[in-house]
Design an enzyme around this catalytic site. Structure first.
Site, mmCIF file in Angstrom:
data_model
loop_
_atom_site.group_PDB
_atom_site.id
_atom_site.type_symbol
_atom_site.label_atom_id
_atom_site.label_comp_id
_atom_site.label_asym_id
_atom_site.label_seq_id
_atom_site.Cartn_x
_atom_site.Cartn_y
_atom_site.Cartn_z
ATOM 1 N N ILE A 1 -8.502 -10.984 -11.063
ATOM 2 C CA ILE A 1 -9.045 -12.211 -11.622
ATOM 3 C C ILE A 1 -10.415 -12.417 -10.983
ATOM 4 O O ILE A 1 -10.687 -11.899 -9.903
ATOM 5 C CB ILE A 1 -8.120 -13.439 -11.391
ATOM 6 C CG1 ILE A 1 -7.811 -13.643 -9.908
ATOM 7 C CG2 ILE A 1 -6.848 -13.322 -12.187
ATOM 8 C CD1 ILE A 1 -6.935 -14.866 -9.633
ATOM 9 N N ASP A 2 -11.266 -13.141 -11.662
ATOM 10 C CA ASP A 2 -12.650 -13.293 -11.211
ATOM 11 C C ASP A 2 -12.738 -13.990 -9.855
ATOM 12 O O ASP A 2 -11.843 -14.733 -9.462
ATOM 13 C CB ASP A 2 -13.457 -14.088 -12.236
ATOM 14 C CG ASP A 2 -13.495 -13.423 -13.596
ATOM 15 O OD1 ASP A 2 -13.406 -12.185 -13.635
ATOM 16 O OD2 ASP A 2 -13.598 -14.141 -14.605
#
Length: 305
Positions: A138-139
């Protein structure tokens, strides 16, 4: 960045893209080539393709090889919010601001550094020394749940669940504007932005990306939504919400330049993750509430008149 260009001959037709590249770049592993493809560093006739794309005579294949960097990734004493752990997997709640794994220019302070300190050598080696145990990402400025593989068997089985879309991945996002529909789906391909290579975008010839969304609550100028990923492309929710005309609040790349709140990143949280345990075969599901800074914004909006 080193660029290699290849032309598919008659006798090379109908090969998988990753195997074709391995044939021509023999000093790189197949998993390394697959990572290049996943990171949009391989183009076929100026378009992104998947590893299982079958080559055709005359295809022009461009491979961008990142400059070699001698990595010495060390464990660091960084606190982890561990939701579950056994001999096969570890499930963590990643905070906003933490990068998942080392990359060019960033070799400390990542989730991998923390995991190496916690698990030492007890992580899957499939993705190499820079991404030990990392099955999905995930970012940096997205918070929420990730599952990490502690051995190669677990890594392979979890990866298969990602590929066949059987892993549950549910996010909460606050987006700009009012979404009128109660629910909807976006089936729009995502690839590298035509003009800005840092950004992703909905583009013809991109990889298929499917996001389902459902309105949780509407505020005066914003909408709180639940987003369920069917696929997992880079920046998928952020790109799809922007395409819909409702970018995620606080998004520095796809969001509005003028922000009402003093945020350090987008209000996007991976709140639920479910998967079949690779060792026991039982379904497991984890859920965590949005972080305090996210709750604070919701409270402010709830009290507006």
């Amino acid at each position: 960045m080193k660029i290699r260009n290849f032309l598919v001959n008659d006798d090379e037709e109908n090969l998988r893209l990753d195997l074709f590249i391995c044939k021509h770049i023999q000093d790189k592993s197949r998993s390394y080539i697959q990572n290049l493809i996943e990171d949009n560093l391989v183009e076929v006739n100026h378009r992104m393709k998947k590893s299982n794309y079958k080559t055709k005579t005359g295809d022009n294949i461009k491979v961008s090889l990142p400059d070699a960097v001698e990595l010495n990734i060390k464990g660091e004493d960084i606190k982890l919010d561990i939701l579950y752990e056994d001999s096969d997997v570890i499930v963590v709640n990643k905070p906003q601001g933490m990068i998942v794994h080392p990359a060019s220019g960033v070799y400390t302070g990542t989730l991998v550094n923390a995991l190496l300190n916690h698990c030492r050598e007890d992580l899957s080696g499939i993705n190499g020394i820079a991404r030990p145990g990392i099955v999905h990402r995930i970012d940096k400025d997205t918070s929420g749940i990730l599952v990490i593989a502690k051995n190669d068997m677990s890594h392979n089985k979890l990866s298969e669940q990602l590929k066949d879309h059987s892993m549950t991945r549910e996010y909460i996002a606050l987006v700009e504007g009012i979404i009128k529909e109660e629910k909807g789906s976006l089936d729009k391909p995502i690839g590298r932005h035509k003009k800005d290579k840092i950004k992703m975008a909905v583009v013809e010839g991109g990889k298929r990306a499917v996001t389902h969304y459902e309105v949780i609550k509407r505020f005066k100028e914003y909408t709180l939504v639940k987003c369920i990923l069917e696929t997992g492309r880079t920046h998928q929710i952020r790109v799809h919400m922007c395409y819909l005309g409702h970018p995620v609040v606080g998004d520095p790349v796809y969001g509005y330049k003028k922000q009402k709140f003093n945020l350090k990143g987008q209000l996007l949280h991976a709140q639920k993750l479910g998967f079949i345990h690779p060792g026991t075969g039982t379904y497991m599901e984890f859920q965590v509430e949005v972080p305090e800074y996210f709750k604070r914004i919701i409270d402010i909006l709830s009290n507006e008149r």
